[in-house]
Design an enzyme around this catalytic site. Sequence first.
Site, PDB file in Angstrom:
ATOM      1  N   GLY A   1     -38.499 -70.225  33.669  1.00 48.88           N
ATOM      2  CA  GLY A   1     -38.780 -69.971  32.251  1.00 48.88           C
ATOM      3  C   GLY A   1     -39.605 -71.084  31.621  1.00 48.88           C
ATOM      4  O   GLY A   1     -39.507 -72.244  32.012  1.00 48.88           O
TER       5      GLY A   1
ATOM      6  N   MET B   1     -30.722 -68.271  23.145  1.00 51.27           N
ATOM      7  CA  MET B   1     -30.838 -68.382  24.610  1.00 51.27           C
ATOM      8  C   MET B   1     -30.027 -69.550  25.147  1.00 51.27           C
ATOM      9  O   MET B   1     -29.511 -70.353  24.387  1.00 51.27           O
ATOM     10  CB  MET B   1     -32.298 -68.575  24.996  1.00 51.27           C
ATOM     11  CG  MET B   1     -32.949 -67.314  25.474  1.00 51.27           C
ATOM     12  SD  MET B   1     -34.543 -67.693  26.216  1.00 51.27           S
ATOM     13  CE  MET B   1     -35.126 -66.019  26.482  1.00 51.27           C
TER      14      MET B   1
ATOM     15  N   GLU C   1     -26.042 -67.018  24.528  1.00 47.65           N
ATOM     16  CA  GLU C   1     -26.348 -65.762  25.231  1.00 47.65           C
ATOM     17  C   GLU C   1     -25.465 -65.516  26.454  1.00 47.65           C
ATOM     18  O   GLU C   1     -25.293 -64.382  26.875  1.00 47.65           O
ATOM     19  CB  GLU C   1     -27.834 -65.656  25.595  1.00 47.65           C
ATOM     20  CG  GLU C   1     -28.277 -66.456  26.784  1.00 47.65           C
ATOM     21  CD  GLU C   1     -29.692 -66.122  27.253  1.00 47.65           C
ATOM     22  OE1 GLU C   1     -30.222 -65.051  26.933  1.00 47.65           O
ATOM     23  OE2 GLU C   1     -30.270 -66.970  27.949  1.00 47.65           O
TER      24      GLU C   1
ATOM     25  N   ASP D   1     -32.538 -74.645  28.436  1.00 51.85           N
ATOM     26  CA  ASP D   1     -31.087 -74.428  28.424  1.00 51.85           C
ATOM     27  C   ASP D   1     -30.287 -75.724  28.348  1.00 51.85           C
ATOM     28  O   ASP D   1     -29.117 -75.713  27.980  1.00 51.85           O
ATOM     29  CB  ASP D   1     -30.645 -73.658  29.670  1.00 51.85           C
ATOM     30  CG  ASP D   1     -31.299 -72.286  29.764  1.00 51.85           C
ATOM     31  OD1 ASP D   1     -31.936 -71.869  28.778  1.00 51.85           O
ATOM     32  OD2 ASP D   1     -31.184 -71.638  30.816  1.00 51.85           O
TER      33      ASP D   1
ATOM     34  N   LYS E   1     -36.736 -79.431  34.124  1.00 48.21           N
ATOM     35  CA  LYS E   1     -37.190 -78.581  33.024  1.00 48.21           C
ATOM     36  C   LYS E   1     -36.157 -77.508  32.726  1.00 48.21           C
ATOM     37  O   LYS E   1     -35.543 -76.986  33.647  1.00 48.21           O
ATOM     38  CB  LYS E   1     -38.488 -77.890  33.455  1.00 48.21           C
ATOM     39  CG  LYS E   1     -38.949 -76.796  32.540  1.00 48.21           C
ATOM     40  CD  LYS E   1     -39.186 -75.442  33.246  1.00 48.21           C
ATOM     41  CE  LYS E   1     -37.942 -74.783  33.765  1.00 48.21           C
ATOM     42  NZ  LYS E   1     -38.120 -73.399  34.212  1.00 48.21           N
TER      43      LYS E   1
ATOM     44  N   ASP F   1     -32.104 -74.106  39.757  1.00 46.24           N
ATOM     45  CA  ASP F   1     -32.418 -73.290  40.947  1.00 46.24           C
ATOM     46  C   ASP F   1     -33.722 -73.758  41.596  1.00 46.24           C
ATOM     47  O   ASP F   1     -33.800 -73.897  42.818  1.00 46.24           O
ATOM     48  CB  ASP F   1     -32.549 -71.809  40.564  1.00 46.24           C
ATOM     49  CG  ASP F   1     -31.198 -71.188  40.241  1.00 46.24           C
ATOM     50  OD1 ASP F   1     -30.193 -71.616  40.855  1.00 46.24           O
ATOM     51  OD2 ASP F   1     -31.132 -70.285  39.387  1.00 46.24           O
TER      52      ASP F   1
ATOM     53  N   ARG G   1     -40.940 -66.741  38.857  1.00 39.32           N
ATOM     54  CA  ARG G   1     -39.574 -66.962  39.336  1.00 39.32           C
ATOM     55  C   ARG G   1     -39.411 -66.669  40.833  1.00 39.32           C
ATOM     56  O   ARG G   1     -38.293 -66.439  41.299  1.00 39.32           O
ATOM     57  CB  ARG G   1     -38.597 -66.103  38.526  1.00 39.32           C
ATOM     58  CG  ARG G   1     -38.428 -66.550  37.087  1.00 39.32           C
ATOM     59  CD  ARG G   1     -37.153 -65.986  36.484  1.00 39.32           C
ATOM     60  NE  ARG G   1     -37.014 -66.306  35.066  1.00 39.32           N
ATOM     61  CZ  ARG G   1     -36.486 -67.431  34.609  1.00 39.32           C
ATOM     62  NH1 ARG G   1     -36.076 -68.352  35.449  1.00 39.32           N
ATOM     63  NH2 ARG G   1     -36.377 -67.637  33.308  1.00 39.32           N
TER      64      ARG G   1
ATOM     65  N   GLY H   1     -38.822 -70.065  20.943  1.00 36.67           N
ATOM     66  CA  GLY H   1     -38.761 -71.528  21.077  1.00 36.67           C
ATOM     67  C   GLY H   1     -39.292 -72.049  22.396  1.00 36.67           C
ATOM     68  O   GLY H   1     -39.515 -73.246  22.550  1.00 36.67           O
TER      69      GLY H   1
HETATM   70  P1  FBP Z   1     -35.096 -71.490  33.112  1.00 42.85           P
HETATM   71  O1  FBP Z   1     -33.681 -71.809  33.453  1.00 42.85           O
HETATM   72  O2  FBP Z   1     -35.870 -70.980  34.260  1.00 42.85           O
HETATM   73  O3  FBP Z   1     -35.777 -72.646  32.453  1.00 42.85           O
HETATM   74  O4  FBP Z   1     -35.115 -70.318  32.031  1.00 42.85           O
HETATM   75  C1  FBP Z   1     -34.414 -70.408  30.857  1.00 42.85           C
HETATM   76  C2  FBP Z   1     -34.356 -69.100  30.105  1.00 42.85           C
HETATM   77  O5  FBP Z   1     -35.155 -69.198  28.952  1.00 42.85           O
HETATM   78  C3  FBP Z   1     -32.926 -68.722  29.742  1.00 42.85           C
HETATM   79  O6  FBP Z   1     -32.516 -69.341  28.551  1.00 42.85           O
HETATM   80  C4  FBP Z   1     -33.007 -67.218  29.667  1.00 42.85           C
HETATM   81  O7  FBP Z   1     -31.766 -66.618  29.938  1.00 42.85           O
HETATM   82  C5  FBP Z   1     -33.998 -66.878  30.738  1.00 42.85           C
HETATM   83  O8  FBP Z   1     -34.836 -68.006  30.872  1.00 42.85           O
HETATM   84  C6  FBP Z   1     -34.816 -65.664  30.429  1.00 42.85           C
HETATM   85  O9  FBP Z   1     -35.703 -65.446  31.468  1.00 42.85           O
HETATM   86  P2  FBP Z   1     -36.951 -64.464  31.436  1.00 42.85           P
HETATM   87  O10 FBP Z   1     -37.993 -65.070  30.581  1.00 42.85           O
HETATM   88  O11 FBP Z   1     -37.377 -64.418  32.862  1.00 42.85           O
HETATM   89  O12 FBP Z   1     -36.489 -63.179  30.879  1.00 42.85           O
END
Ligand code: FBP
Length: 550
Positions: free
Chosen positions: A77, A246, A307, A201, A198, A172, A141, A424
């Site tokens: 993300g 989030m 969330e 969250d 990064k 991950d 991802r 954000g």
């Molecule tokens: P990362 O852990 O990869 O940084 O992603 C964070 C996040 O923004 C979470 O807060 C959210 O649940 C998820 O990505 C949403 O992912 P996507 O944009 O793939 O729907």
Amino acid sequence: MEKSALQIARAAYQPKLPKALQGPVKVKEGAATQSVGNQEEIKALFPNTYGMPVVEFVPAESENTEPINVGIILSGGQAPGGHNVISGLYDGVKSLNKSSKLYGFLMGPGGLVDHKYVEFTDEFIDEYRNTGGFDIIGSGRTKLEKEAQFESGIQILRQLGIKALVIIGGDDSNTNACVLAEYYAAKKYGVQVIGCPKTIDGDLKNEQIETSFGFDTACKTYSELIGNIQRDCNSARKYWHFIKVMGRSASHIALECALQCQPNICLVSEEVEAKQMSLDDVVEYIAKAVAVRAADGNNFGTVVIPEGLIEFIPAIKKLIAQLNEVLTDPTTGEPREFKSAEEQIEFVLSNITAENKAVLESLPADVKRQLCLDRDPHGNVQVSLIETEKLLSAMVAKKLAAWKAEGKYNGKFSAQHHFFGYEGRCAAPSNYDADYCYSLGYNASRLISNGMTGYMSVIKNTTAPAAEWVAGGVPITMMMNIERRNGANKPVIRKALVELDGAPFKYFASKRDEWARQTAYVYPGPIQYFGPTEVCDQCTKTLALEQGKK
Ligand code: FBP
């Protein structure tokens, strides 16, 4: 490309670096490390990268200035500041030697596997300095975990003469960076792998990592929005606003927003789990606060919801754990394939326990469907797709109606719903994130020039002015333990959840009853990039409380 006035002014901002990185550096080694859990298993899985020391960079007379070619990947993300990690790394490798090159793999780890890349130049990098987003090379991802992917990666790395790969990601992606570092070390391929913390969250942190980048800007952006809603709410005095933020599993974002804005209610998933609360308990908790405010004549308020809440309600957590098991093919470890969503739901229903089936059946149809169907490539439930804010407000409305019929409540309840996430993730980085990210990237160049692999770039002491920040690296194996993922035991970085005995939660808990009854809203306003330092250079309240700062 047309630019806003702020973009133009912001492009000229020179991010700050820790003093140690402002000239040549040498490595100061700390003691040997061990993993946070399952030491023997992790050691056996990572024989080449286990046990290395934590390192710190200190000023030196001179340093290795051989040109180096480096590759970089943005994974997962978006998080504000990613472009500054890249510009910091670019400036870092160029400061060692002008002939060094930086390549960016496109659209996440998939770019490495599919050999899709760009070479950065001064003009290219200058377009993106201090901007939000990951659009400079895109993100993805794709899980980097198979030997065939690693082998495909080494072909392009060799072709471009790349000595080191920097992977910018969350827990991950950094787990995968660690596996890749070990693989290339075991094969003696001569390619180093460095991770960079990064995620908005905020759950990639530990003794060595103070915070993951992007958390600061994302929380400040959501807090601005929540503050604006609270002002509207306090002006109209007719709505309860249910605001989901989030954060995936951890409630760090919700908690930080609560510390910033003082809403009437903020749920913390980790507490819900610790107190073994059911969905009905959560609903009752909110409904009681609504009723108390109604009795004072205040039929309005704000509720902040993390969330990941649904995953932490113990009965639902148990259900999700079993869903993860049954939806994984035990022979391949990959998700099972189904011809249709209906077939998948049917399979789930006939393969889970009666207890879990009852829990699943008790949930609204769309939540049930999302729990059964949607997983990201790392096997995580896609909690951002579950509309918990609507689920909770509907259940609160029902409970209040029942209380009204019993004569226990006599207010008006009308709800509005919001979900803040994407708003954000790509905001222009705050001064904190702009400096922190630039330093993380620049620092990665020194980890590389000092021959390190399997390390994460770390910058510490970040509540002090940037010049006093401490730069170094921490072995990724140090953060690992074994967890059950997709029906198998896997080595993974331990996720940092909200600690109920930590200072941020304890402060919140000491204030929340007052905030619930009164209208104690704080309106943080938008992030400021220019102006007095107490306005522009604040770190998050979470970090300040964790470090005992006011
Ligand atoms: P990362 O852990 O990869 O940084 O992603 C964070 C996040 O923004 C979470 O807060 C959210 O649940 C998820 O990505 C949403 O992912 P996507 O944009 O793939 O729907």
